[in-house]
Every structure is written in structure tokens, then in C-alpha cells.
Design a protein around this motif. Structure first.
Motif, PDB file in Angstrom:
ATOM      1  N   GLY A 165       0.753  -1.284   0.221  1.00 38.38           N
ATOM      2  CA  GLY A 165       0.035   0.199  -0.006  1.00 38.38           C
ATOM      3  C   GLY A 165       0.902   1.353  -0.015  1.00 38.38           C
ATOM      4  O   GLY A 165       0.418   2.276  -0.831  1.00 38.38           O
ATOM      5  N   GLN A 166       1.785   1.327   0.741  1.00 37.97           N
ATOM      6  CA  GLN A 166       2.717   2.339   0.732  1.00 37.97           C
ATOM      7  C   GLN A 166       3.435   2.686  -0.241  1.00 37.97           C
ATOM      8  O   GLN A 166       3.613   3.812  -0.603  1.00 37.97           O
ATOM      9  N   ALA A 169       0.984   4.171  -2.857  1.00 33.74           N
ATOM     10  CA  ALA A 169       0.605   5.468  -2.562  1.00 33.74           C
ATOM     11  C   ALA A 169       1.734   6.320  -3.346  1.00 33.74           C
ATOM     12  O   ALA A 169       1.838   7.469  -3.967  1.00 33.74           O
ATOM     13  N   GLN A 224      -1.305   8.663   1.804  1.00 37.20           N
ATOM     14  CA  GLN A 224      -1.624   7.435   2.345  1.00 37.20           C
ATOM     15  C   GLN A 224      -2.132   7.282   3.857  1.00 37.20           C
ATOM     16  O   GLN A 224      -1.509   8.060   4.646  1.00 37.20           O
ATOM     17  N   CYS A 247      -2.143   4.191   6.691  1.00 43.51           N
ATOM     18  CA  CYS A 247      -1.773   2.870   6.905  1.00 43.51           C
ATOM     19  C   CYS A 247      -2.391   2.317   8.241  1.00 43.51           C
ATOM     20  O   CYS A 247      -2.156   3.278   9.245  1.00 43.51           O
ATOM     21  N   ALA A 252      -6.696   8.084  -2.997  1.00 37.78           N
ATOM     22  CA  ALA A 252      -6.028   7.817  -1.667  1.00 37.78           C
ATOM     23  C   ALA A 252      -5.752   6.454  -1.604  1.00 37.78           C
ATOM     24  O   ALA A 252      -6.639   5.784  -2.270  1.00 37.78           O
ATOM     25  N   VAL A 253      -4.723   6.169  -0.924  1.00 41.71           N
ATOM     26  CA  VAL A 253      -4.373   4.785  -0.490  1.00 41.71           C
ATOM     27  C   VAL A 253      -4.599   4.454   0.882  1.00 41.71           C
ATOM     28  O   VAL A 253      -3.959   5.363   1.620  1.00 41.71           O
ATOM     29  N   THR A 265      -4.472   1.329   3.938  1.00 39.77           N
ATOM     30  CA  THR A 265      -4.294  -0.023   4.079  1.00 39.77           C
ATOM     31  C   THR A 265      -5.041  -0.197   5.784  1.00 39.77           C
ATOM     32  O   THR A 265      -5.000   0.715   6.596  1.00 39.77           O
ATOM     33  N   GLU A 285       4.398  11.069   3.791  1.00 39.90           N
ATOM     34  CA  GLU A 285       4.408  11.726   2.511  1.00 39.90           C
ATOM     35  C   GLU A 285       5.660  12.732   2.371  1.00 39.90           C
ATOM     36  O   GLU A 285       6.613  12.512   1.615  1.00 39.90           O
ATOM     37  N   ASN A 340       5.365   2.479   8.046  1.00 41.97           N
ATOM     38  CA  ASN A 340       4.678   3.694   7.181  1.00 41.97           C
ATOM     39  C   ASN A 340       5.626   4.239   6.247  1.00 41.97           C
ATOM     40  O   ASN A 340       5.016   4.435   5.057  1.00 41.97           O
ATOM     41  N   ARG A 353       7.566   3.542   1.227  1.00 42.45           N
ATOM     42  CA  ARG A 353       7.082   4.918   0.547  1.00 42.45           C
ATOM     43  C   ARG A 353       8.465   5.346  -0.157  1.00 42.45           C
ATOM     44  O   ARG A 353       8.536   5.441  -1.343  1.00 42.45           O
ATOM     45  N   THR A 360      -1.588  14.785   2.633  1.00 38.72           N
ATOM     46  CA  THR A 360      -2.406  14.406   4.086  1.00 38.72           C
ATOM     47  C   THR A 360      -1.840  15.232   4.956  1.00 38.72           C
ATOM     48  O   THR A 360      -0.821  16.016   5.093  1.00 38.72           O
TER      49      THR A 360
END
Lengths: 252, 309
Positions: A128-129, A132, A139, A141, A172-173, A175, B71, B97, B101, B175
Motif C-alpha cells: 500500500g505504501q 501511494a 496514504q 496505513c 488515496a491509498v 491499508t 509523505e 509507514n 514509500r 495528507t
């Protein structure tokens, strides 16, 4: 709002897995396979959003062997509208899967992509991360609550030491974690109905994603065995053992 | 090529996991830098500079980094990644988290939850909730690793690393942070406690859980844990769950009280140094992993234990 849910076919969570004697992997012969439990929770949430009138369509997608069709049928029986299989015989890795999901999400025009926080086979907790990141979108999570607003979401996440709430614009994603909901069982009529719901296949080549694994699995081994110790017959004997034998309790 | 550790902290305090990441990073054999990204995080940076084996502490302060949102933090690490052969973060809700990414931005396949560094390219990690151990080799140009904190010792003290402010790119986040509801407790944090006292379904109710488990934990200065069954029955809050889908702990001493020992629970605690099981069912699977087992009635044994400590 259009929803895309990614599901993975994994060894059923009640199965005690066995390592192959030659160390090449886990023995999957005659082992019960199921939908990854976290993905089931993601799917349940999507279906509830549609039932509440917050979503127009729920599309499920799986990247995996042909048999993942069964997993997708199970998802259709739970209430998904349509399914897509991206067949591959390769050992799937999160990065490759995220790349596939990105293409599908864009083709489908998905507003929200829901996934389980991790698959219970490789326990990677990455897809998922990564998705995104590739989609350059927000994201959230490990979700334990999702509130749908106008063009945005408010998501509560389970983090170490508490609950964190974030706001994300769509797309958006998200989890999902264990406590978001309890997935339903598919009813018999819905299982019958699922047989006629659309299930299409898109090959990884059509999408232009190389699913060849990047990491080499050198060996899979049994964890070091923990041998049971001994029984004690009283609290006094236990305390003496912890103090004198194990040395984990001080004085007293 | 150097190694970068992404520090976990809350601006004022460093998470204990960060210290263990430094110990893991040193094992890769290259010079170690630690990134402390936040807002008003001088204290945390100061703590890091005292770790033995850290060459530079890179401090990045920006309002967008205050709440450690994935992010902007991932964008920052991506921006700093040039020159690093490995980037490490703890396999905690923070590291899990953020780091994938970063990995996707770098087009690198990450290795999650490393418990052993075999060499600079080969790592061991649990799969199937710890029921198997996978040895993986990465030929990627950079190794991105989340590392299980309990698998490595805390860093030694006595260092005096340079603290440098880093230049920060434009960090925008789609976000936004709304709020944090911290689980308030005077007890040690479950993931890093030296002693953990866990209760299971056999306690029967929230009241009994609180009456029997909490005083024992307090007497021992221990963190409180629970089986999934106890959490699902509402005896205790979610964040206390030890197991495959909850927290993975490895304390010096673990008490399993009224816990039968489902695979899913064992996966979360079987690396504890000493395990004590107290259960009325002598055939409970928990006794197969316990160093010391005591069969009997929890409602008598736990108060007696608490009283005699």
C-alpha cells in the motif's frame, strides 16, 4: 467514488506451515489457501461504503497464480462487483504488485484503493505504501476507522502508543488493520450469483510491468526451536527459580 | 557508501528503537549517519549524537515534518538518499509507514523486519508470523531495511557525533494531521519493556483482568500485554495485543497468565528470554514454549504471586 481493493491468495491463517526439508520454501502441497485476512477486512469496508451509498463500484484485483481466481470469486461472493486477475507464476513482491496496481487504479479511475496492511505469508507490509508513492498520493496505513467526506477521507490509524487521525484528499491509498470491521460470510445465493459476475484477466505484459522478483531467497529455515522448560508446583518454587536459576528477578 | 538511519522520535524524545537501529547499522560496516527529521527536535538530535558509532546526525526541521507524516518524510529521505548504500528504519508503526514509500520512490525492493544481518547484502527475516525464517539477498543498488528493534541491542553510549542541519527541499503533503489520541499509561511501553505480564481469556472479564494482571505488572514494573482473545473480549485495549497481528515483544521475562498459546500469540512473544506460563489446563500449548510452567487456578495463584514479590 470508485473503489479498488487488492486481495492476495495466501495460506489459510489456521494452517501450521511447514518448511520444506531442502530449505527452498514453504510446503504448499495440499494446504488450504484463503484470502489474506487483512484484505478481507479491506474488502468488507469497501462493500459497506457501497451499501451506504458512498461508493458506486467495488472492483477487486489480485496479482498471482491462476488459482487466485478462487480468491476473486470469494470476493465477488462477498459483494464486489467485478474482478481482475493479473496472472503470474512468479513469486510476487510488493514493489512489482504496487506497479501493477498503479496501472489498474489509473485505468479504472479509482478514487480510493484499499488493501490489507500486510499479507500473512511474506509479512512484508509494503504494498500500500509503495502504491501511494507511485501514485504520488496520500496514504493512511493501519486504519481502524475510515470516514468518507466530500472528496476526502478522515482515517484513524493504529500506531504504537495510540490512535492517529489523518485527513486525505482523494485519490488515496488506505491499508487496513484488524479492528476496522468484521468481514461477513458470503451467503449461498451470493456465492451462486458471484459465478456470473465479470472476472477478467490482464497479463503483466499488457501492463508493461516486470514482475520478476528483485530479491533472491537464499534459504527458508525453521525458526530456532524453543524447548519447553520444566513445571514448578508452587508460587514459591516459581519465584525461587526466577531469582536463582534464571536470574531475572532481583532479591526479595 | 554510507548507511542512513531514519530516527524515530516525538521531537522531544527519541524512541528506544532508534538506538537499536544504530547498533544494526554499525553491523553493515559503513559509516553511519542518523536523520532526525521533525520540528523542534534538537533534544532528540542531541540524544542521537551521544550514541557510539554515529558519524553525523542530520537534523531536518520543518513544520511539515512535525507529525512524521509519511509523505513529506519519504520525500526528504528520497532527496537525501544519494550517497547512501543502505537506509534503515525500525520495523515499528513509524518505520513501516515511511520506508516502503521511500523504497518505491527509489525503485528498490525493501526487506522488512530484519532480525539478522548476515552480511551487507544478506539478511534474515521472519515470514509466516515467525513460523519460518527467510534468508534473502538483495542485489539492489541500495538496501532498504526495516529492522526489528528487539533483535538488536541498544547502541553503546560515549559518542560525540557532529550535528548538522540539512538543506530541506520543498515538502508538500497531500495528507494533513488531525489529532493523536495517545494511549496514556504510567507503565513501560509494551514493545521495549524488560518485563511483560500478559493475560488471556481465562481471566473472564475486564474487572478480573484489572484486578489480577495490573497489580502484578505494577509490582514488577512491567508492561501489560494480552492475547487476541482477551482483546477481542474487551478485557483490555487493542494496543496491548501481543501476537502475529499485534505487537511483537522480546522482553527478559514474559508472564503468560491464562493464555493457551495459540500460534498467533506465540509468534509475538516466543523470542522472550524467559517465559513463565500460568494456566489451569496442563495440556495448554503455552507450556511447550515456557521455561517455567505452573498449573493451577489463576484467581488464587496471581494474587499470591503479587503478594510474595
Amino acid at each position: 467514488m470508485k473503489l479498488l481493493v487488492a486481495v492476495k491468495r495466501v495460506v489459510d491463517y489456521n494452517v501450521k506451515v511447514r518448511v520444506k526439508p531442502d530449505g527452498s520454501g514453504i510446503d504448499l502441497q495440499n494446504v488450504k489457501m484463503s484470502m489474506n485476512p487483512f484484505d478481507e477486512i479491506a474488502l468488507e469496508e469497501a462493500i459497506r461504503m457501497k451499501e451506504r451509498g458512498q461508493a458506486t463500484e467495488v472492483v477487486v484485483v489480485s496479482v498471482g497464480p491462476k488459482q487466485a481466481q478462487e480468491t476473486l470469486r470469494a470476493a465477488l461472493a462477498m459483494g464486489a462487483d467485478r474482478a481482475i486477475l493479473v496472472p503470474t507464476e512468479e513469486r510476487t513482491e510488493p514493489l512489482g504488485v504496487a506497479k501493477v496496481l498503479k496501472v489498474i487504479a489509473e485505468r479504472e479511475g479509482a478514487d480510493l484503493i484499499l488493501l490489507g496492511k500486510q499479507a500473512i505469508d511474506d509479512d512484508s507490509n509494503q504494498t500500500g505504501q509503495m502504491l501511494a508513492a507511485l501514485m504520488l498520493c496520500g496514504q493512511a496505513c493501519f486504519a481502524s476507522a475510515i470516514n468518507v467526506g466530500d472528496g476526502k477521507l478522515e482515517v484513524t490509524r493504529e500506531i504504537d502508543g495510540g490512535l492517529e487521525t489523518l485527513e486525505l484528499p482523494l485519490p488515496a491509498v488506505v491499508t487496513v488493520d484488524l479492528r476496522l470491521n468484521e468481514p461477513r460470510y458470503a451467503s449461498l445465493p451470493n456465492i451462486m450469483k458471484a459465478k456470473s459476475k465479470p472476472l477478467s484477466e490482464i497479463s503483466p505484459d499488457d501492463i508493461g510491468v516486470d514482475l520478476h522478483p528483485r530479491l533472491a531467497v537464499v534459504r527458508v529455515s525453521e525458526p530456532p526451536a524453543r524447548t519447553g522448560g520444566r513445571m514448578v508446583s508452587s508460587v514459591d518454587e516459581l519465584l525461587a527459580a526466577l531469582r536463582d536459576e534464571a536470574g531475572v528477578l532481583k532479591g526479595a | 557508501m554510507r548507511t542512513l538511519v531514519v530516527a524515530e522520535h516525538d521531537n522531544s524524545n527519541l524512541a528506544e528503537a532508534t538506538s537499536r537501529m544504530v547498533a544494526a547499522a554499525i553491523r553493515l560496516g559503513s559509516e553511519v549517519d542518523v536523520l532526525v527529521a521533525g520540528n523542534g527536535c534538537a533534544n532528540a538530535a542531541g540524544e542521537v549524537s551521544a550514541f557510539h558509532g554515529v558519524d553525523r546526525v542530520l537534523v531536518a526541521e520543518d513544520p511539515s515534518l512535525e507529525h512524521r507524516l509519511a509523505e513529506p518524510l519519504a520525500d526528504l529521505v528520497f532527496w537525501l538518499a544519494v550517497g547512501y548504500g543502505a537506509i534503515l528504519a525500525p520495523a515499528t508503526s513509524f518505520g513501516k509507514n515511511v520506508l516502503p514509500r521511500v523504497a518505491a520512490l527509489l525503485d528498490v525492493m525493501q526487506i522488512s523486519d530484519v532480525i539478522e544481518i548476515v552480511d551487507a547484502s544478506t539478511f534474515r527475516r521472519p515470514i509466516y508470523a515467525g513460523n519460518a525464517i527467510e534468508t534473502v539477498r538483495s542485489d539492489e543498488s541500495k538496501k532498504l531495511l526495516t529492522v526489528r528493534p528487539t533483535a538488536f541491542p541498544p547502541a553503546k553510549s560515549g559518542g560525540a557525533a557532529r550535528i548538522e542541519q540539512v538543506e530541506i527541499p520543498d515538502l508538500a503533503s497531500p495528507t494533513t494531521f488531525v489529532r493523536l489520541d495517545a494511549a496514556s499509561s504510567d507503565r513501560p511501553e509494551l514493545g521495549s519493556a524488560r518485563i511483560v505480564v500478559s493475560g488471556g481469556r481465562a481471566l473472564g472479564s475486564r474487572e478480573e483482568f484489572e484486578r489480577l494482571i495490573l497489580p502484578l505488572a505494577d509490582k514488577l514494573g512491567a508492561a501489560v500485554g494480552a492475547s487476541r482473545a482477551a482483546v477481542d473480549s474487551g478485557f483490555v485495549s487493542n494496543d496491548c495485543q501481543v501476537g502475529q497481528t499485534g505487537k511483537i515483544v522480546a522482553p527478559e521475562l514474559y508472564f503468560a497468565c491464562g493464555i493457551s498459546g495459540a500460534i498467533q500469540h506465540l509468534a509475538g512473544m516466543k523470542d522472550s528470554r524467559v517465559i513463565v506460563a500460568i494456566n489451569k489446563d496442563e495440556d495448554a500449548p503455552i507450556f511447550a514454549v515456557a521455561d517455567f510452567g505452573l498449573v493451577g487456578d489463576l484467581f488464587e495463584l496471581l494474587p499470591e504471586l503479587t503478594q510474595k514479590l
